[in-house]
Design an enzyme around this catalytic site. Sequence first.
Site, PDB file in Angstrom:
ATOM      1  N   LEU A   1       0.841  -1.199   0.000  1.00  0.00           N
ATOM      2  CA  LEU A   1       0.000   0.000   0.000  1.00  0.00           C
ATOM      3  C   LEU A   1       0.869   1.238   0.000  1.00  0.00           C
ATOM      4  CD1 LEU A   1      -2.631  -0.980   2.719  1.00  0.00           C
ATOM      5  CD2 LEU A   1      -3.008  -0.847   0.263  1.00  0.00           C
TER       6      LEU A   1
ATOM      7  N   LYS B   1      -4.619  -1.185  10.295  1.00  0.00           N
ATOM      8  CA  LYS B   1      -3.522  -1.856   9.601  1.00  0.00           C
ATOM      9  C   LYS B   1      -2.714  -2.619  10.647  1.00  0.00           C
ATOM     10  CE  LYS B   1      -0.075  -0.983   6.094  1.00  0.00           C
ATOM     11  NZ  LYS B   1       1.093  -1.692   6.581  1.00  0.00           N
TER      12      LYS B   1
ATOM     13  N   GLU C   1      -3.539 -11.152   7.969  1.00  0.00           N
ATOM     14  CA  GLU C   1      -2.300 -10.850   8.669  1.00  0.00           C
ATOM     15  C   GLU C   1      -2.126 -11.840   9.820  1.00  0.00           C
ATOM     16  OE1 GLU C   1      -0.862  -8.442   7.081  1.00  0.00           O
ATOM     17  OE2 GLU C   1       0.671  -7.595   8.404  1.00  0.00           O
TER      18      GLU C   1
ATOM     19  N   LYS D   1      -9.913   1.501   1.846  1.00  0.00           N
ATOM     20  CA  LYS D   1     -10.090   0.946   0.505  1.00  0.00           C
ATOM     21  C   LYS D   1     -11.410   1.428  -0.067  1.00  0.00           C
ATOM     22  CE  LYS D   1      -9.284  -3.513   2.526  1.00  0.00           C
ATOM     23  NZ  LYS D   1      -9.260  -4.939   2.434  1.00  0.00           N
TER      24      LYS D   1
ATOM     25  N   CYS E   1      23.056  34.400  36.315  1.00  0.00           N
ATOM     26  CA  CYS E   1      23.532  35.356  37.320  1.00  0.00           C
ATOM     27  C   CYS E   1      24.979  35.106  37.714  1.00  0.00           C
ATOM     28  CB  CYS E   1      22.623  35.306  38.548  1.00  0.00           C
ATOM     29  SG  CYS E   1      22.749  33.751  39.426  1.00  0.00           S
TER      30      CYS E   1
HETATM   31  S1  IVH Z   1      -5.786  -4.749   2.826  1.00  0.00           S
HETATM   32  C1  IVH Z   1      -2.861  -4.319  -1.137  1.00  0.00           C
HETATM   33  N1  IVH Z   1      -6.054  -4.579   5.387  1.00  0.00           N
HETATM   34  O1  IVH Z   1      -0.494  -4.184   4.991  1.00  0.00           O
HETATM   35  C2  IVH Z   1      -2.879  -5.045   0.127  1.00  0.00           C
HETATM   36  N2  IVH Z   1      -3.874  -4.964   4.561  1.00  0.00           N
HETATM   37  O2  IVH Z   1       1.159  -2.413   3.204  1.00  0.00           O
HETATM   38  C3  IVH Z   1      -3.849  -4.443   1.062  1.00  0.00           C
HETATM   39  N3  IVH Z   1      -2.182  -5.181   6.322  1.00  0.00           N
HETATM   40  O3  IVH Z   1       0.566  -6.537   2.666  1.00  0.00           O
HETATM   41  C4  IVH Z   1      -4.526  -5.434   1.834  1.00  0.00           C
HETATM   42  N4  IVH Z   1      -3.543  -4.916   8.019  1.00  0.00           N
HETATM   43  O4  IVH Z   1      -0.202  -7.466   4.883  1.00  0.00           O
HETATM   44  C5  IVH Z   1      -5.189  -4.768   4.372  1.00  0.00           C
HETATM   45  N5  IVH Z   1      -6.515  -4.427   7.618  1.00  0.00           N
HETATM   46  C6  IVH Z   1      -5.633  -4.615   6.651  1.00  0.00           C
HETATM   47  C7  IVH Z   1      -4.274  -4.843   6.885  1.00  0.00           C
HETATM   48  C8  IVH Z   1      -3.413  -5.005   5.808  1.00  0.00           C
HETATM   49  C9  IVH Z   1      -2.307  -5.129   7.654  1.00  0.00           C
HETATM   50  C10 IVH Z   1      -0.908  -5.375   5.592  1.00  0.00           C
HETATM   51  C11 IVH Z   1      -0.982  -6.396   4.504  1.00  0.00           C
HETATM   52  C12 IVH Z   1      -0.376  -5.731   3.295  1.00  0.00           C
HETATM   53  C13 IVH Z   1       0.283  -4.529   3.878  1.00  0.00           C
HETATM   54  C14 IVH Z   1       0.270  -3.409   2.870  1.00  0.00           C
END
Ligand code: IVH
Length: 685
Positions: free
Chosen positions: A85, A127, A192, A308, A429
Amino acid sequence: MINIQATKDRAAKLRDLISDYRYNYHVLNKSIMSEAAADSLKHELTQIEEKYPELITPDSPTQRVAGEPLPGFKQIRHSSRMLSLNDVFNREELAAWIARITKLMPGNEPRTSNLEPRRLKFFMDIKMDGLACALVYKNGVLKQAITRGDGFVGEDVTANIRTIESVPLRLRNVIGLTYHKFLQGRTEIRGEIVMYKEEFKKLNEKQIKSGLPAFANPRNLAAGTIRQLDPKLVAERPLHFHAYDLIRENRNEVPTNEYAYKTLRELGIIANTIASAVNSAEEIMNYYKKWEEKRHNLPFNTDGLVVKINDRRLHDQLGVVGKAPRGSVAFKYPAEQATTQVKDIFISIGRTGAATPVAMLKPVVVSGSTVQMATLHNEGEIKRNDIRVGDSVIVQKAGDVIPEIVEPLTKLRDGSEKPFVMPTHCPDCDTKLAKSKKEEAIWRCPNNACPSRSWKQIQHFASKAALDIEGLGEKNVMALINAGLIKDQADIFRVKKEDLLGLERFAEISASKLVSAIGAKKRPTLPRFIYGLGIRQVGEQTAIDLANNFHSLVRIAQATIEELSQVAGVGEVVAESIVEWFARPSHKRLLDKFKKLGVNPKEVHRTTGPLTGKNFVITGSLESMSREEAAERIRALGGTFQSSVGKETDYLVVGAKVGEAKLVQARTLGTKQIDEKKLLELLDK
Ligand code: IVH
């Protein structure tokens, strides 16, 4: 002229240190600094290389392609690329992202600017800080688990993943048509793998007890565990899988992310329940703010959110740039650590005369605000940490606390750094600094008339928690001292409007306002007045306790160490400090002066109420009020507000962004922990 050789040397040193960090982190499972600090160094290196591309070397960490698959596991090609991302850090960058994708959206051909474009819906989640993994189910049965690898090809870690309790070996069979199709054919679930903070802590405690080196952080340990070749070892480590994506060959079967999360839960997979659909940038911001503090209470680590587009067909249509989809971003919280340089170290004299070394820093953004100074505590602290003028350092700021230096990066030294020498005399001082036997770490300016001390004392006396005189902040206090209008706290009450009008900072209205603000404080409450005197060891609560027990200033002034020690919360050290303060001739003169000027604190009698006899400590921040307000409300109902958890503490109120210390202490003492809601209930009684 810029010295290119010096820049080249600096780049080489940065490369070495960053590569040291990577080696320790990825190979030895050890962390020599936080990720934020390492990022800060990478940022500096990237900036140098952008400016002088001729300095780029092929082995520079900036030239690295991330995450090649490890040998030892079977390599498996992903059904579709596992992407990363792009980051946004604030409202502006978020708005720019939304504007960009809105323009690219099919059906949003150029319009006139006053027309609202087609509205987007978003889906948000935390995240999580772990490692990405794809689970492949065939006809509802787990067949394969693959790490992210380089995004195209990952490692087959099925045997290891099978030991994770929250990964179902067979998807839950739901009766009902909607979800049933996911049990047929191929269903891929991405998510994850995380280790919870609490479990990490316990494991680490055990590790240390057995004399083994501590693990760096939960993510590193989770990643290291999944890449173990022995599944038995994996089974001993508590790991969890939280899903964020559901993939079917026919992508239309999962129309939105909201639908994906709902389905995942039905299939027996964890998908964060705090994830939710939102409708605008405003709602994204609200979600961001809501979790900024609260995220520290989540079981896993996180440094931001994922945003997203909710409509997955639209998301796919927008495509990919580089390694990231256009339709998603990571919305990051500001880093709490960064690296910068110490430009100078100077001495600041406090109101009690304490000489505190302060580092002047090259300005740097930490936790979202620019930091230019950091306290160095005392001479010993600087020596212990070997902080020198010119050093590159890691600075840290969490919440509202004063920024501090975590450590110098000694490997980045070029020989020009200068060790700090504690001055022998007060910079203001010129009185010789002195140390008492009792406090060996602290140098003090012993001159009671030191202008720096008076300045700080008067500021303290006028401050919010003391007399709360509006308009008498540090700059105005300084102006009044410089004009020779005031020398001590009592002099404030002599200031006349005509005096102020002669000063640059004041005009008719501001001068009248200040004089009447001062006049209004001639009858302060006793606790505020006592606190305002700035007696060492006497904080707000002690001032209240003293007022409640002795009722008048005269009685406190006459009290013996023994009598004072009788007061709950006043120990011998505090009692001694109080007696010492009132015994000083200069303080006696100050109190006389107050009297002559008609400044007379009101006598008080103990407040009693439903919370009488109950002692409270707050850790972290509260949502509905500041800590000061909470303290005031607790006291108004007869309760006592304490700064640390002790045997007599009845309640520890746990807010957001809590520090560990108070929780640990409360756990050890068995102190009752309550949340903000419960506190509000007690206050409403
Ligand atoms: S959505 C395009 N949702 O963040 C991938 N990713 O920097 C996006 N990650 O490789 C997936 N928490 O491993 C998504 N709630 C979450 C997430 C998440 C952690 C990680 C994932 C991805 C990385 C992207």
